[in-house]
Design a protein around this motif. Sequence first.
Motif, PDB file in Angstrom:
ATOM      1  N   GLN A 299      37.673  31.300  55.859  1.00 41.76           N
ATOM      2  CA  GLN A 299      38.932  31.201  55.108  1.00 41.76           C
ATOM      3  C   GLN A 299      40.071  30.608  55.949  1.00 41.76           C
ATOM      4  N   GLU A 300      39.720  29.826  56.951  1.00 42.01           N
ATOM      5  CA  GLU A 300      40.735  29.370  57.893  1.00 42.01           C
ATOM      6  C   GLU A 300      41.855  28.569  57.217  1.00 42.01           C
ATOM      7  N   ASP A 301      41.504  27.697  56.270  1.00 45.69           N
ATOM      8  CA  ASP A 301      42.543  26.910  55.609  1.00 45.69           C
ATOM      9  C   ASP A 301      43.458  27.803  54.783  1.00 45.69           C
ATOM     10  N   PHE A 302      42.861  28.764  54.065  1.00 43.24           N
ATOM     11  CA  PHE A 302      43.678  29.675  53.271  1.00 43.24           C
ATOM     12  C   PHE A 302      44.527  30.574  54.164  1.00 43.24           C
ATOM     13  N   THR A 303      43.992  30.989  55.293  1.00 49.32           N
ATOM     14  CA  THR A 303      44.732  31.871  56.210  1.00 49.32           C
ATOM     15  C   THR A 303      46.046  31.228  56.637  1.00 49.32           C
ATOM     16  N   GLU A 304      46.008  29.963  56.956  1.00 55.75           N
ATOM     17  CA  GLU A 304      47.236  29.276  57.366  1.00 55.75           C
ATOM     18  C   GLU A 304      48.226  29.197  56.210  1.00 55.75           C
ATOM     19  N   HIS A 305      47.728  28.929  55.028  1.00 52.86           N
ATOM     20  CA  HIS A 305      48.611  28.917  53.854  1.00 52.86           C
ATOM     21  C   HIS A 305      49.204  30.300  53.603  1.00 52.86           C
ATOM     22  N   TRP A 306      48.369  31.339  53.715  1.00 57.16           N
ATOM     23  CA  TRP A 306      48.826  32.713  53.519  1.00 57.16           C
ATOM     24  C   TRP A 306      49.991  33.036  54.448  1.00 57.16           C
ATOM     25  N   LYS A 307      49.854  32.690  55.708  1.00 62.63           N
ATOM     26  CA  LYS A 307      50.907  32.983  56.691  1.00 62.63           C
ATOM     27  C   LYS A 307      52.214  32.313  56.298  1.00 62.63           C
ATOM     28  N   GLU A 308      52.123  31.065  55.879  1.00 56.42           N
ATOM     29  CA  GLU A 308      53.332  30.324  55.504  1.00 56.42           C
ATOM     30  C   GLU A 308      53.929  30.848  54.207  1.00 56.42           C
ATOM     31  N   CYS A 309      53.065  31.157  53.245  1.00 59.66           N
ATOM     32  CA  CYS A 309      53.519  31.533  51.905  1.00 59.66           C
ATOM     33  C   CYS A 309      54.067  32.959  51.857  1.00 59.66           C
ATOM     34  N   THR A 310      53.421  33.882  52.548  1.00 57.85           N
ATOM     35  CA  THR A 310      53.829  35.286  52.481  1.00 57.85           C
ATOM     36  C   THR A 310      54.742  35.706  53.623  1.00 57.85           C
ATOM     37  N   GLY A 311      54.724  34.947  54.727  1.00 57.37           N
ATOM     38  CA  GLY A 311      55.463  35.358  55.914  1.00 57.37           C
ATOM     39  C   GLY A 311      54.760  36.443  56.704  1.00 57.37           C
ATOM     40  N   LEU A 312      53.497  36.727  56.365  1.00 54.65           N
ATOM     41  CA  LEU A 312      52.725  37.765  57.050  1.00 54.65           C
ATOM     42  C   LEU A 312      51.855  37.135  58.134  1.00 54.65           C
ATOM     43  N   PRO A 313      51.619  37.838  59.242  1.00 57.49           N
ATOM     44  CA  PRO A 313      50.931  37.215  60.381  1.00 57.49           C
ATOM     45  C   PRO A 313      49.423  37.124  60.252  1.00 57.49           C
ATOM     46  N   TRP A 314      48.820  37.824  59.295  1.00 65.79           N
ATOM     47  CA  TRP A 314      47.383  37.724  59.066  1.00 65.79           C
ATOM     48  C   TRP A 314      47.087  38.086  57.619  1.00 65.79           C
ATOM     49  N   VAL A 315      45.875  37.759  57.178  1.00 62.82           N
ATOM     50  CA  VAL A 315      45.460  38.081  55.811  1.00 62.82           C
ATOM     51  C   VAL A 315      45.108  39.561  55.742  1.00 62.82           C
ATOM     52  N   THR A 316      45.794  40.290  54.890  1.00 67.58           N
ATOM     53  CA  THR A 316      45.592  41.723  54.731  1.00 67.58           C
ATOM     54  C   THR A 316      44.712  42.004  53.513  1.00 67.58           C
ATOM     55  N   GLN A 317      44.511  43.286  53.224  1.00 64.68           N
ATOM     56  CA  GLN A 317      43.775  43.675  52.025  1.00 64.68           C
ATOM     57  C   GLN A 317      44.412  43.108  50.758  1.00 64.68           C
ATOM     58  N   ASP A 318      45.673  42.736  50.858  1.00 63.07           N
ATOM     59  CA  ASP A 318      46.380  42.230  49.683  1.00 63.07           C
ATOM     60  C   ASP A 318      45.992  40.821  49.310  1.00 63.07           C
ATOM     61  N   ILE A 319      45.003  40.263  50.004  1.00 58.48           N
ATOM     62  CA  ILE A 319      44.373  39.068  49.458  1.00 58.48           C
ATOM     63  C   ILE A 319      43.767  39.397  48.096  1.00 58.48           C
ATOM     64  N   SER A 320      43.408  40.681  47.882  1.00 57.25           N
ATOM     65  CA  SER A 320      42.946  41.106  46.557  1.00 57.25           C
ATOM     66  C   SER A 320      44.073  40.998  45.540  1.00 57.25           C
ATOM     67  N   THR A 321      45.270  41.448  45.906  1.00 58.20           N
ATOM     68  CA  THR A 321      46.420  41.316  45.003  1.00 58.20           C
ATOM     69  C   THR A 321      46.646  39.854  44.649  1.00 58.20           C
ATOM     70  N   TYR A 322      46.609  38.999  45.649  1.00 54.82           N
ATOM     71  CA  TYR A 322      46.731  37.558  45.424  1.00 54.82           C
ATOM     72  C   TYR A 322      45.648  37.094  44.453  1.00 54.82           C
ATOM     73  N   GLY A 323      44.412  37.478  44.728  1.00 51.75           N
ATOM     74  CA  GLY A 323      43.310  37.064  43.883  1.00 51.75           C
ATOM     75  C   GLY A 323      43.368  37.601  42.466  1.00 51.75           C
ATOM     76  N   HIS A 324      43.935  38.801  42.308  1.00 50.55           N
ATOM     77  CA  HIS A 324      44.023  39.392  40.969  1.00 50.55           C
ATOM     78  C   HIS A 324      44.833  38.528  40.011  1.00 50.55           C
ATOM     79  N   PHE A 325      45.914  37.935  40.496  1.00 52.22           N
ATOM     80  CA  PHE A 325      46.716  37.092  39.615  1.00 52.22           C
ATOM     81  C   PHE A 325      45.970  35.809  39.240  1.00 52.22           C
ATOM     82  N   TRP A 326      45.172  35.291  40.161  1.00 47.08           N
ATOM     83  CA  TRP A 326      44.331  34.142  39.816  1.00 47.08           C
ATOM     84  C   TRP A 326      43.255  34.534  38.804  1.00 47.08           C
TER      85      TRP A 326
END
Length: 406
Positions: A299-326
């Motif tokens: 998930q390296e490409d998504f990880t970089e987007h996640w950091k920029e988009c959320t302001g969080l330093p790593w992908v947390t369990q809330d990738i599920s929250t992100y995925g739920h809306f999709w």
Amino acid sequence: MRKLLAGLSALTLTAVWSATGVATAQEQVTMALAMPLSGAWARIGEVSRAAAECAIADINEAGGIEALGGAKVNLVVADVGGSPESAKNAAERLLSAHPDISGGVGAYVSSFTLPVTEVTERAGIPWLTLSYSERITGRGYKHVFMTSPTSVKQAEDALPTILALAEQATGTKPDTVGIVMDNTPSPVGFTEGMRNGGLKKFGLELVVDQVFTPPLSVAGPIVQQVRSARPDFLLFLPTATPDIKLILEQLTQFGLTRERLPLVNNGGPMGTPDLLNVVGKDLLEGAMFITANWGLKGQEDFTEHWKECTGLPWVTQDISTYGHFWLLKEAMEMAKSADPEAVTQALHAMNLTDGPARFFPGGTVSFAENGRRNNASILIAQWRHGVPVTVFPAESAVAEPVWTGQ
């Protein structure tokens, strides 16, 4: 990232037509998020909110709901507060203020998700959650969907894995275990099977069993019990950041560092960026936690987007929250409708192996009749030098597990 969003937006699925058989264009659809934004779980709720806002921005940037003429998604947010009662009241106010909600996500803590989903089920609103309690999807509800393995399933899968990791690292299998937990539904469900024969099945003696009601004011007596019993490892199951911090500090003051007492937690709160800020990396080093989702290998490409988009330093369990809306977005594409009942039917019919399925371990999303995601499985993450990284299973891991913090 643009390619990823375009792929998600262009995902073709078998259509579930609306009652008229024709998709109707509209300007916007409303999705909801209910999270604790005040009280003991507020810091965790803010991380969930960042993930939700990122998802909505990405969906809208990718063209909105194409089957509805490019309708944009409007996010409405409710603070469920710090108690089941406040969570229920917040859900009722949310639905009253926004009768056009097509689907929602929340409320992280199982004891909050239970009353929230009572309200949304009565209203016929499809609701997705990463909460763990079996009770959430054990009530015969038709509009509630859980993408995480239940707490009981996590416990069944976790115990043999933990013991294997320990034996691999030390050459010997642990004989004793301690439990320190709060009495919220997730840890209660996680330990129920262990107490009812699970520990004995694996040859483990329970030498410490401390249960408290959050928030915890004093941790000394609990930690004294742990120091006296000296278990081979500790199932460390508080769910609120202040309680995690307080107990970890006391464990360290009593000389029970990770090198001397391996800790295994259950749930994403143990890996939130805010916990690092509040507790510090030294107290967290080596602690492991079982979770339904985390940053995965590949998930390296998504990880970089996640950091920029959320302001969080790593992908947390809330990738599920992100995925739920999709998932809600794709259900609307399938149904060609934002009607809550049509969205619910589409979620039940969903069988994804691409697109939003990428955001969930195993890479597939379909739901059993009771709303639980089929084949949902656990991950184990571990704090390593100030960053929690996935260490199990091997196909998802970005680092090798170690049994201590060394």
